[in-house]
Design a protein around this motif. Structure first.
Motif, PDB file in Angstrom:
ATOM      1  N   MET A 145      39.490  28.487  44.981  1.00 36.62           N
ATOM      2  CA  MET A 145      39.815  28.874  43.626  1.00 36.62           C
ATOM      3  C   MET A 145      38.912  30.014  43.144  1.00 36.62           C
ATOM      4  O   MET A 145      39.356  30.884  42.423  1.00 36.62           O
ATOM      5  N   SER A 146      37.663  29.988  43.567  1.00 41.70           N
ATOM      6  CA  SER A 146      36.711  30.998  43.123  1.00 41.70           C
ATOM      7  C   SER A 146      37.158  32.412  43.492  1.00 41.70           C
ATOM      8  O   SER A 146      37.042  33.334  42.692  1.00 41.70           O
ATOM      9  N   ASN A 147      37.649  32.599  44.717  1.00 42.03           N
ATOM     10  CA  ASN A 147      38.101  33.923  45.154  1.00 42.03           C
ATOM     11  C   ASN A 147      39.288  34.411  44.332  1.00 42.03           C
ATOM     12  O   ASN A 147      39.360  35.580  43.960  1.00 42.03           O
ATOM     13  N   ILE A 148      40.217  33.506  44.060  1.00 47.60           N
ATOM     14  CA  ILE A 148      41.390  33.872  43.261  1.00 47.60           C
ATOM     15  C   ILE A 148      40.960  34.229  41.847  1.00 47.60           C
ATOM     16  O   ILE A 148      41.391  35.241  41.291  1.00 47.60           O
ATOM     17  N   LEU A 149      40.084  33.418  41.262  1.00 48.95           N
ATOM     18  CA  LEU A 149      39.607  33.666  39.908  1.00 48.95           C
ATOM     19  C   LEU A 149      38.853  34.991  39.825  1.00 48.95           C
ATOM     20  O   LEU A 149      39.058  35.777  38.894  1.00 48.95           O
ATOM     21  N   ASP A 150      37.998  35.252  40.805  1.00 52.44           N
ATOM     22  CA  ASP A 150      37.266  36.524  40.839  1.00 52.44           C
ATOM     23  C   ASP A 150      38.224  37.703  40.906  1.00 52.44           C
ATOM     24  O   ASP A 150      38.068  38.689  40.185  1.00 52.44           O
ATOM     25  N   SER A 151      39.218  37.600  41.759  1.00 55.23           N
ATOM     26  CA  SER A 151      40.198  38.673  41.925  1.00 55.23           C
ATOM     27  C   SER A 151      40.989  38.911  40.642  1.00 55.23           C
ATOM     28  O   SER A 151      41.184  40.054  40.215  1.00 55.23           O
ATOM     29  N   LEU A 152      41.437  37.844  40.012  1.00 59.63           N
ATOM     30  CA  LEU A 152      42.201  37.972  38.767  1.00 59.63           C
ATOM     31  C   LEU A 152      41.332  38.513  37.628  1.00 59.63           C
ATOM     32  O   LEU A 152      41.791  39.319  36.815  1.00 59.63           O
ATOM     33  N   SER A 153      40.082  38.100  37.585  1.00 62.11           N
ATOM     34  CA  SER A 153      39.160  38.595  36.556  1.00 62.11           C
ATOM     35  C   SER A 153      38.918  40.087  36.711  1.00 62.11           C
ATOM     36  O   SER A 153      38.894  40.837  35.724  1.00 62.11           O
ATOM     37  N   ILE A 154      38.754  40.537  37.949  1.00 62.43           N
ATOM     38  CA  ILE A 154      38.550  41.961  38.217  1.00 62.43           C
ATOM     39  C   ILE A 154      39.783  42.754  37.809  1.00 62.43           C
ATOM     40  O   ILE A 154      39.677  43.808  37.180  1.00 62.43           O
ATOM     41  N   GLU A 155      40.942  42.241  38.134  1.00 63.20           N
ATOM     42  CA  GLU A 155      42.197  42.901  37.788  1.00 63.20           C
ATOM     43  C   GLU A 155      42.345  43.023  36.268  1.00 63.20           C
ATOM     44  O   GLU A 155      42.715  44.075  35.748  1.00 63.20           O
ATOM     45  N   LEU A 156      42.039  41.965  35.558  1.00 60.52           N
ATOM     46  CA  LEU A 156      42.117  41.963  34.102  1.00 60.52           C
ATOM     47  C   LEU A 156      41.116  42.943  33.498  1.00 60.52           C
ATOM     48  O   LEU A 156      41.435  43.712  32.598  1.00 60.52           O
ATOM     49  N   ARG A 157      39.925  42.944  34.027  1.00 61.50           N
ATOM     50  CA  ARG A 157      38.843  43.796  33.506  1.00 61.50           C
ATOM     51  C   ARG A 157      39.101  45.279  33.746  1.00 61.50           C
ATOM     52  O   ARG A 157      38.744  46.118  32.928  1.00 61.50           O
ATOM     53  N   ARG A 158      39.736  45.615  34.855  1.00 59.99           N
ATOM     54  CA  ARG A 158      39.954  47.012  35.229  1.00 59.99           C
ATOM     55  C   ARG A 158      40.678  47.782  34.124  1.00 59.99           C
ATOM     56  O   ARG A 158      40.269  48.867  33.727  1.00 59.99           O
ATOM     57  N   GLY A 159      41.754  47.229  33.616  1.00 61.43           N
ATOM     58  CA  GLY A 159      42.508  47.899  32.561  1.00 61.43           C
ATOM     59  C   GLY A 159      41.755  47.984  31.254  1.00 61.43           C
ATOM     60  O   GLY A 159      41.845  48.983  30.534  1.00 61.43           O
ATOM     61  N   THR A 160      40.992  46.939  30.951  1.00 58.86           N
ATOM     62  CA  THR A 160      40.251  46.954  29.694  1.00 58.86           C
ATOM     63  C   THR A 160      39.112  47.975  29.738  1.00 58.86           C
ATOM     64  O   THR A 160      38.804  48.583  28.714  1.00 58.86           O
TER      65      THR A 160
END
Length: 115
Positions: free
Chosen positions: A1-16
């Motif tokens: 779960m940690s890898n998926i969460l890290d990946s999704l967090s990075i994706e979300l942060r990139r646009g912001t």
């Protein structure tokens, strides 16, 4: 779960981060001053992330760079282009609209079928 969460967090942060950087380039900034302004607002950005982002924004003609050699140490300043201002305003409106809609969805989060 940690890898998926890290990946999704990075994706979300990139646009912001892109929107955050554009918001601060309505006035001329150099890299370090931009990092400081963002950090003061609670947005942490590494220089290894900022400079490639600035180069990409410049290539997309959203930002222009200007060298100031009047000081003892030359500095490269960044500023939104007219096109960049238009794009920033459109992205800002989109962000505010999406944030509002998402907030409504998340507020109802406590009443879903998983509880």
């Amino acid at each position: 779960m940690s890898n998926i969460l890290d990946s999704l967090s990075i994706e979300l942060r990139r646009g912001t981060l892109t929107l955050a950087v554009l918001s601060q380039l309505r006035t001329q900034q150099y890299g370090y001053s931009l990092v400081q302004k963002l950090e003061k607002s609670g947005i942490i950005i590494e220089q290894s992330t900022l400079y490639p982002l600035l180069r990409r924004l410049e290539k997309q003609e959203l930002v222009k760079s200007i060298w100031d050699t009047t000081e003892s140490r030359p500095r490269k300043y960044y500023l939104l282009t007219e096109f960049g201002r238009d794009v920033y305003e459109t992205l800002k409106e989109e962000w505010l609209k999406n944030s509002s809609e998402l907030s409504k969805l998340l507020e109802g989060d406590g009443h879903d079928e998983f509880n």
